[in-house]
Structures are given as C-alpha cells and as structure tokens.
Design a protein around this motif. Structure first.
Motif, PDB file in Angstrom:
ATOM      1  N   ALA A  89      51.399  17.245  18.381  1.00 13.15           N
ATOM      2  CA  ALA A  89      52.776  16.875  18.718  1.00 13.15           C
ATOM      3  C   ALA A  89      52.823  16.591  20.214  1.00 13.15           C
ATOM      4  N   VAL A  90      53.844  15.855  20.622  1.00 15.15           N
ATOM      5  CA  VAL A  90      54.042  15.567  22.042  1.00 15.15           C
ATOM      6  C   VAL A  90      55.441  16.024  22.428  1.00 15.15           C
ATOM      7  N   ALA A  91      55.511  16.910  23.421  1.00 14.84           N
ATOM      8  CA  ALA A  91      56.793  17.302  24.015  1.00 14.84           C
ATOM      9  C   ALA A  91      57.040  16.324  25.155  1.00 14.84           C
ATOM     10  N   THR A  92      58.117  15.568  25.060  1.00 17.20           N
ATOM     11  CA  THR A  92      58.323  14.473  26.001  1.00 17.20           C
ATOM     12  C   THR A  92      59.802  14.209  26.234  1.00 17.20           C
ATOM     13  N   ASP A  93      60.076  13.493  27.320  1.00 15.15           N
ATOM     14  CA  ASP A  93      61.428  13.006  27.572  1.00 15.15           C
ATOM     15  C   ASP A  93      61.486  11.496  27.313  1.00 15.15           C
ATOM     16  N   ALA A  94      60.420  10.938  26.749  1.00 14.66           N
ATOM     17  CA  ALA A  94      60.393   9.520  26.397  1.00 14.66           C
ATOM     18  C   ALA A  94      61.176   9.292  25.110  1.00 14.66           C
ATOM     19  N   ALA A  95      61.844   8.164  25.033  1.00 12.11           N
ATOM     20  CA  ALA A  95      62.588   7.826  23.815  1.00 12.11           C
ATOM     21  C   ALA A  95      61.631   7.489  22.676  1.00 12.11           C
ATOM     22  N   THR A  96      60.542   6.809  22.987  1.00 11.62           N
ATOM     23  CA  THR A  96      59.548   6.459  21.988  1.00 11.62           C
ATOM     24  C   THR A  96      58.161   6.509  22.616  1.00 11.62           C
ATOM     25  N   LEU A  97      57.170   6.769  21.789  1.00  8.26           N
ATOM     26  CA  LEU A  97      55.759   6.721  22.172  1.00  8.26           C
ATOM     27  C   LEU A  97      54.996   6.175  20.973  1.00  8.26           C
ATOM     28  N   ASP A  98      53.801   5.666  21.209  1.00  9.92           N
ATOM     29  CA  ASP A  98      52.977   5.162  20.111  1.00  9.92           C
ATOM     30  C   ASP A  98      52.133   6.284  19.507  1.00  9.92           C
ATOM     31  N   LEU A 154      57.704  24.531  30.785  1.00 10.33           N
ATOM     32  CA  LEU A 154      58.016  24.520  29.357  1.00 10.33           C
ATOM     33  C   LEU A 154      57.696  25.873  28.721  1.00 10.33           C
ATOM     34  N   LEU A 155      56.526  26.427  29.024  1.00 10.67           N
ATOM     35  CA  LEU A 155      56.147  27.724  28.462  1.00 10.67           C
ATOM     36  C   LEU A 155      57.118  28.821  28.880  1.00 10.67           C
ATOM     37  N   LYS A 156      57.659  28.738  30.080  1.00 13.02           N
ATOM     38  CA  LYS A 156      58.639  29.735  30.534  1.00 13.02           C
ATOM     39  C   LYS A 156      59.896  29.711  29.678  1.00 13.02           C
ATOM     40  N   GLY A 157      60.159  28.610  28.999  1.00 13.93           N
ATOM     41  CA  GLY A 157      61.265  28.540  28.047  1.00 13.93           C
ATOM     42  C   GLY A 157      60.843  28.876  26.629  1.00 13.93           C
ATOM     43  N   VAL A 158      59.637  28.469  26.239  1.00 13.55           N
ATOM     44  CA  VAL A 158      59.148  28.694  24.873  1.00 13.55           C
ATOM     45  C   VAL A 158      58.894  30.182  24.627  1.00 13.55           C
ATOM     46  N   ILE A 159      58.358  30.886  25.617  1.00 13.82           N
ATOM     47  CA  ILE A 159      58.045  32.315  25.439  1.00 13.82           C
ATOM     48  C   ILE A 159      59.289  33.112  25.043  1.00 13.82           C
ATOM     49  N   LEU A 180      57.452  13.927  17.902  1.00 17.55           N
ATOM     50  CA  LEU A 180      57.852  13.927  19.306  1.00 17.55           C
ATOM     51  C   LEU A 180      58.894  15.028  19.452  1.00 17.55           C
ATOM     52  N   LEU A 181      58.607  15.985  20.329  1.00 17.70           N
ATOM     53  CA  LEU A 181      59.486  17.132  20.518  1.00 17.70           C
ATOM     54  C   LEU A 181      60.261  16.964  21.820  1.00 17.70           C
ATOM     55  N   PRO A 182      61.519  17.388  21.848  1.00 16.60           N
ATOM     56  CA  PRO A 182      62.310  17.262  23.069  1.00 16.60           C
ATOM     57  C   PRO A 182      61.816  18.250  24.139  1.00 16.60           C
ATOM     58  N   ILE A 183      61.307  17.717  25.230  1.00 13.28           N
ATOM     59  CA  ILE A 183      60.674  18.535  26.263  1.00 13.28           C
ATOM     60  C   ILE A 183      61.647  19.561  26.861  1.00 13.28           C
ATOM     61  N   ASN A 184      62.923  19.273  26.827  1.00 14.60           N
ATOM     62  CA  ASN A 184      63.920  20.174  27.422  1.00 14.60           C
ATOM     63  C   ASN A 184      64.580  21.082  26.391  1.00 14.60           C
TER      64      ASN A 184
END
Length: 180
Positions: free
Chosen positions: A145-154, A26-31, A159-163
C-alpha cells in the motif's frame, strides 16, 4: 492480546520511504491509533548513520566506551540495552530477524519496522510527490500500500490517506489479520 511464543511469531509490517517523506511523523500517529484499538506495537527503526542513545559523561557511556560490549541501564520506569556491533560496522543494514529476536513477544502484538526497505516484508510506502522523488514501489519489492497525499498514482494497490493514521492503523489490522 495476541498469544505468541517468540518474536519471530509477531506479525511485522514495514514503512519505507525516501528520507524526509514523513515516516516517523506518520508512525507517531499510527502508534496511538493501534494502541486505541488494544494493540501493543513494537518499533524497530533503521538509522543510516552512527548514532548513540547515551551521552558522554554519563556512567553508562563511560563504561561502554571502556570496553563493555553490552550495557544495560535500568531504572524503576525503563531500561535500555546498548550492544556494540563492530562486526557489522561495514555500512550493511543490520539483520532484521536478529533485531526482532531481541524483542519480548509478551509485551507486543506486532512489529512496525521503519526503514529496512530492501528487507523482505510487507511494506507501506510513505510517498509525497511534492518531494520530487520517484515512488519506491517501482524499485523495491513488498510494497502492499502507499500512504500518500497524491490524488492518484500508478500503483496497483491501496492508496491510504497519509494524514489519516486511523485509516492506516485499520489497514494494518486488516492486512495482518490481527484481532485484538
């Protein structure tokens, strides 16, 4: 660029996750997404094991192993400073503030911290439900925040798109209120 006088003035945000969740990917994309917005991120990464950036047989490795507590290797393109820390060789997490103080604040606008999940700083958790691990936000403080590929979390937060590293870079800029 952001005007700061010391590394302590640089805004920081952490990335926390279980091993294998994709923090580094993820960091390799965020940078590059942050750089495209005019920001210069510095990175501090925690390693959970002994590591070495030098190679046996190289002069710098041999000089360091001969007893040099600090070894700076330099060329026209880069330099690396290796510092022995035997006084902290007890498995404890290194002091993040001390590590940040080693950065040149004139060369960076923010610090991205990989690991250091128990350290007090705002964190983005990288969570992939397919790994079968419980979310860290239930166990550690500071997850904003949570970067995830989950549709929902508690999770009671973004919720940020991990991709989508661009969306995560935009969140970081907004959260830290950085104006490049």
């Amino acid at each position: 660029m952001i005007d700061v006088s010391s590394p302590a003035d640089l805004p920081r945000i952490g990335f926390a996750a279980w091993s294998g969740s994709g923090k580094t990917t993820l960091l390799k994309g965020v940078i590059p997404a942050l750089r495209a917005r005019g920001l210069r991120p510095a990175i501090i990464k925690h390693a959970h094991h002994e590591f070495d950036v030098d190679k046996p047989g190289k002069d710098s490795f041999e000089l360091r192993h001969a007893g040099a507590d600090q070894m700076l290797v330099a060329s026209g393109r880069r330099y690396a400073l290796m510092v022995e820390t035997p006084e902290t060789d007890d498995g404890r997490v290194p002091d993040l503030d001390m590590l940040c103080s080693r950065l040149d604040p004139q060369r960076s606008d923010l610090i991205l911290v990989e690991g250091f999940k128990q350290w007090e700083l705002p964190k983005i958790e990288v969570h992939r439900p397919s790994l079968g691990k419980t979310p860290l936000y239930r166990e550690i403080d500071g997850v904003i925040a949570v970067a995830t590929d989950a549709a929902t979390l508690d999770f009671d937060g973004p919720l940020l798109p991990i991709n989508d590293p661009d969306a995560i870079a935009a969140f970081i800029i907004d959260y830290l209120n950085i104006h490049p």
